[in-house]
Design a protein around this motif. Structure first.
Motif, PDB file in Angstrom:
ATOM      1  N   TYR A 103      92.733   2.479 136.781  1.00 13.14           N
ATOM      2  CA  TYR A 103      92.994   3.919 136.204  1.00 13.14           C
ATOM      3  C   TYR A 103      91.467   4.596 136.318  1.00 13.14           C
ATOM      4  O   TYR A 103      91.085   5.578 136.753  1.00 13.14           O
ATOM      5  N   TYR A 320     103.737  11.565 133.952  1.00 14.65           N
ATOM      6  CA  TYR A 320     102.340  11.687 133.924  1.00 14.65           C
ATOM      7  C   TYR A 320     101.713  10.842 132.362  1.00 14.65           C
ATOM      8  O   TYR A 320     100.519  10.848 132.154  1.00 14.65           O
ATOM      9  N   LEU A 366     102.280  19.016 136.770  1.00 13.76           N
ATOM     10  CA  LEU A 366     101.523  17.912 137.239  1.00 13.76           C
ATOM     11  C   LEU A 366     102.502  16.675 137.038  1.00 13.76           C
ATOM     12  O   LEU A 366     102.536  15.732 137.810  1.00 13.76           O
ATOM     13  N   TYR A 369     104.851  16.382 139.955  1.00 11.06           N
ATOM     14  CA  TYR A 369     104.310  15.803 141.214  1.00 11.06           C
ATOM     15  C   TYR A 369     104.010  14.435 140.979  1.00 11.06           C
ATOM     16  O   TYR A 369     104.002  13.623 141.978  1.00 11.06           O
ATOM     17  N   ASN A 370     103.528  14.034 139.849  1.00 14.79           N
ATOM     18  CA  ASN A 370     103.133  12.571 139.801  1.00 14.79           C
ATOM     19  C   ASN A 370     104.232  11.613 139.829  1.00 14.79           C
ATOM     20  O   ASN A 370     104.104  10.443 140.233  1.00 14.79           O
ATOM     21  N   TYR A 371     105.557  12.321 139.996  1.00 16.34           N
ATOM     22  CA  TYR A 371     106.694  11.355 140.115  1.00 16.34           C
ATOM     23  C   TYR A 371     106.429  10.949 141.774  1.00 16.34           C
ATOM     24  O   TYR A 371     107.059   9.807 142.042  1.00 16.34           O
ATOM     25  N   GLU A 373     103.812  10.820 143.485  1.00 14.45           N
ATOM     26  CA  GLU A 373     102.813  10.018 143.738  1.00 14.45           C
ATOM     27  C   GLU A 373     103.209   8.572 143.394  1.00 14.45           C
ATOM     28  O   GLU A 373     102.989   7.800 144.273  1.00 14.45           O
ATOM     29  N   MET A 374     103.843   8.405 142.243  1.00 20.49           N
ATOM     30  CA  MET A 374     104.215   7.066 141.863  1.00 20.49           C
ATOM     31  C   MET A 374     105.350   6.384 142.769  1.00 20.49           C
ATOM     32  O   MET A 374     105.258   5.216 142.941  1.00 20.49           O
ATOM     33  N   TYR A 383      96.532   8.049 150.447  1.00 17.92           N
ATOM     34  CA  TYR A 383      96.432   8.143 148.993  1.00 17.92           C
ATOM     35  C   TYR A 383      95.326   7.219 148.473  1.00 17.92           C
ATOM     36  O   TYR A 383      94.345   7.556 147.705  1.00 17.92           O
ATOM     37  N   TYR A 405      93.353  12.496 137.789  1.00 11.23           N
ATOM     38  CA  TYR A 405      94.230  11.548 136.871  1.00 11.23           C
ATOM     39  C   TYR A 405      93.253  11.324 135.518  1.00 11.23           C
ATOM     40  O   TYR A 405      93.533  11.282 134.517  1.00 11.23           O
ATOM     41  N   THR A 409      94.179  12.308 131.812  1.00 11.11           N
ATOM     42  CA  THR A 409      94.300  11.381 130.767  1.00 11.11           C
ATOM     43  C   THR A 409      93.169  10.833 129.760  1.00 11.11           C
ATOM     44  O   THR A 409      93.550  10.445 129.052  1.00 11.11           O
TER      45      THR A 409
END
Length: 456
Positions: A103, A320, A366, A369-371, A373-374, A383, A405, A409
Motif C-alpha cells: 500500500y 475502497y 472512487l 472504480y476501485n472494484y 481495479e481490484m 497497472y 490510494y 487512505t
C-alpha cells in the motif's frame, strides 16, 4: 439556535437514531461537548449478540477513521489491542502463486482489519462513561415531524410507543435510513440510489490445526478474476473472513455442490484446502448473496432540526474500504463545525450540508472504480507500471506527488481533492510521455537523416 445565552452554555437535547458504528461514535462526540444524547437503535444491544448477521464481519480502518477515534480517546486501544495491520495486497494467481502490492512502499503505512461487532461494542461501552448519554435498544422509529423535532418509537418486544422531542435529530441509521425516508418528503431533496449487478457472500477460512493463521496475516488477500473476485481479511482469532463478489447471475448458476466445487477448482483452487470442501459447501449454501447499494443525496439537513450522516447520507460500495471511514470523518467534521460555530445549529447544519456532499459523491465514484481495479486491473502490467511510477515520484517528491490510494487512505485530504490530484498527475504523465515520444521520434529522424546524407 445558538447555545450561548447570556454567556452561559446551554445544553442541547439530541436524539441520535441508529446505534451502529457512526451513530454510537457521534453520541460520544456530542457527549464530550456536554450535550444530552439519547441513542435509539432498532436492533438489540450488539454487545449481547454474537454476530451482526448479514453484515461484514470485519472492516478496514484507515486514517480518517483513526482520526475520529483519536478524538474520543479510542484509537490506541483499537490499533494496539485489536486491529491487525495489513500492509498491502497479497494477490493470488489461478496457479496458486502470489505476489505482493504494498500500500505504501515509502512510509510503510498500513490499514487495519477490525471486527465490526468489537468496535461497535467498544463505542457503546465508552458511552457508558458519560452520564449524559442514554441508550435505548429495540426501538423502531415509526413516525416523525423533523421540523418540530418530534419522533415516535415503538419497542419491538412490548409494542409500547414512546414519543420524544429534541433540539436536534441525527439520523445515523444506515443505508435504509428511516430518518432519510422522512427527509425525502421535503421539497428540493435530491436522491439517487444504485444497486450494482454484483452481490457478495461471506465464507470463512478457519485457523490451522495449531490455532494459527493459514496465510500470511498482514495483508489483504485478493483473488482477482476479471469479472469477479474474492478477498480475505484476517480476524483476531486467526480465522479469515472471505468475501466472494460476483454477478448475481453467477451466484444463481452455482445451485448445487458439484457446480460450486468445479467453480472453485477452476478459479480459486488454492482456497479450497484453506476453507475445506465441506465447510465451503456448508457456508455457501447457508445463506444467499447480499446486494450492494450506493446512495447519493442532498441536502443532508432539515433546517436546524435534523441531519443525516454516515450511510444514511452516503452509502457506498465497499471496494475502497472507506464506508466506515467516511462515516467517522462525518463525525470529525461535524465536531469541528460545532467548535467553529459555538454550537449554533443553524450554521453548523447548513455548512455541513452545503459542503460535505461533494466529497461523499467523490468517494462513491472512487469506490465504484476501485472494484474494477481490484478484480481486474491489478493483474495487468500497465497497472503495475503506473503504480511503480507513482511510488518512485512519491519517494522523490512526497509533498508534491501523492498517489491516489495513499491520498484517500493515508491522509485526510478531501476526497474531491484526491481526484483532482490524480487528474493533474495523469496530465503530467501523459504530457511527459508525449514529450519523450516526440524526442525519440526526432532523434530517430535525425539519425536517418545523417545516414542519408552520409550515403549521398
Amino acid at each position: 439556535m445558538a447555545n450561548l445565552e447570556n454567556g452561559t452554555f446551554k445544553k442541547l437535547d439530541v436524539v441520535v437514531v441508529g446505534g451502529d458504528l457512526v451513530g454510537s461514535l457521534e453520541a460520544l462526540f456530542l457527549a464530550k461537548r456536554g450535550h444530552r444524547v439519547r441513542l435509539y437503535e432498532y436492533r438489540e444491544d450488539i454487545r449481547n449478540t454474537p454476530q451482526a448477521r448479514g453484515r461484514s464481519v470485519n472492516l478496514a480502518l484507515s486514517i480518517r477513521g483513526r482520526t475520529a477515534l483519536r478524538e474520543v480517546g479510542l484509537e490506541d486501544h483499537m490499533i494496539n489491542n485489536h486491529g491487525i495491520p495489513m500492509k498491502g495486497r497479497n494477490v493470488h494467481r489461478i496457479d496458486g502463486s502470489t505476489y505482493i502490492i504494498p500500500y505504501d512502499s515509502r512510509t510503510k503505512q498500513c490499514i487495519y482489519s477490525v471486527g465490526r461487532n468489537y468496535l461497535n461494542g467498544l463505542l457503546l461501552q465508552e458511552s457508558e462513561n458519560y452520564e449524559n448519554v442514554e441508550r435505548y435498544f429495540n426501538h423502531k422509529l415509526i413516525a416523525s415531524n423533523l421540523r418540530k423535532g418530534f419522533l415516535s418509537f415503538q419497542k419491538t418486544d412490548t409494542k409500547e410507543i414512546f414519543e420524544v422531542n429534541a433540539d436536534l435529530i441525527i439520523g445515523a441509521d444506515g443505508a435504509f435510513s428511516a430518518v432519510r425516508k422522512e427527509i425525502m418528503k421535503q421539497p428540493l431533496f435530491d436522491y439517487n440510489q444504485k444497486y450494482i449487478e454484483h452481490g457478495y457472500l461471506e465464507l470463512c477460512i478457519p485457523p490451522d490445526s495449531n490455532g494459527g493463521f493459514q496465510m500470511p496475516p498482514n495483508y489483504l488477500h485478493i483473488w482477482p478474476r476479471g469479472e469477479f473476485m474474492m478477498i480475505a481479511l484476517p480476524n483476531q482469532d486467526c480465522s479469515w473472513t472471505v468475501t466472494l463478489f460476483m454477478p448475481f447471475t453467477h451466484f444463481k448458476s452455482l445451485d448445487n455442490e458439484d457446480k460450486l466445487l468445479k467453480f472453485f477448482e477452476k478459479y480459486f483452487p488454492d482456497s479450497i484446502p484453506l476453507i475445506g470442501k465441506q465447510k465451503l459447501i456448508a457456508d455457501y449454501f447457508a445463506g444467499s448473496a447480499s446486494p450492494l447499494i450506493a446512495i447519493k443525496c442532498r441536502p443532508y439537513n432539515v433546517e436546524d432540526k435534523a441531519l443525516i450522516i454516515g450511510d444514511a447520507a452516503h452509502a457506498v460500495v465497499p471496494f475502497y474500504g472507506q464506508g466506515m471511514n467516511a462515516g467517522f470523518e462525518d463525525c470529525t467534521i461535524l465536531n469541528q463545525l460545532f467548535q467553529k460555530h459555538h454550537d449554533d445549529l443553524a450554521k453548523i447544519l447548513k455548512e455541513f450540508s452545503d459542503t460535505r456532499w461533494e466529497d461523499t459523491f467523490a468517494i462513491s465514484d472512487l469506490a465504484m472504480y476501485n472494484y474494477i481495479e481490484m478484480r481486474d486491473l491489478v493483474t495487468r502490467p500497465s497497472y503495475l507500471l503506473r503504480k511503480a511510477i507513482d511510488d518512485v515520484i512519491f519517494w522523490l517528491m512526497p509533498k508534491v506527488w501523492i498517489p491516489l490510494y495513499n491520498s484517500v487512505t493515508f491522509s485526510t485530504i478531501p476526497y474531491t481533492q484526491c481526484i483532482k490530484n490524480r487528474q493533474w498527475q495523469d496530465k503530467v504523465l501523459n504530457r511527459s510521455l508525449l514529450f519523450l515520444g516526440a524526442v525519440t521520434s526526432a532523434a530517430g529522424a535525425f539519425y536517418v537523416y545523417k545516414k542519408i546524407v552520409g550515403l549521398s
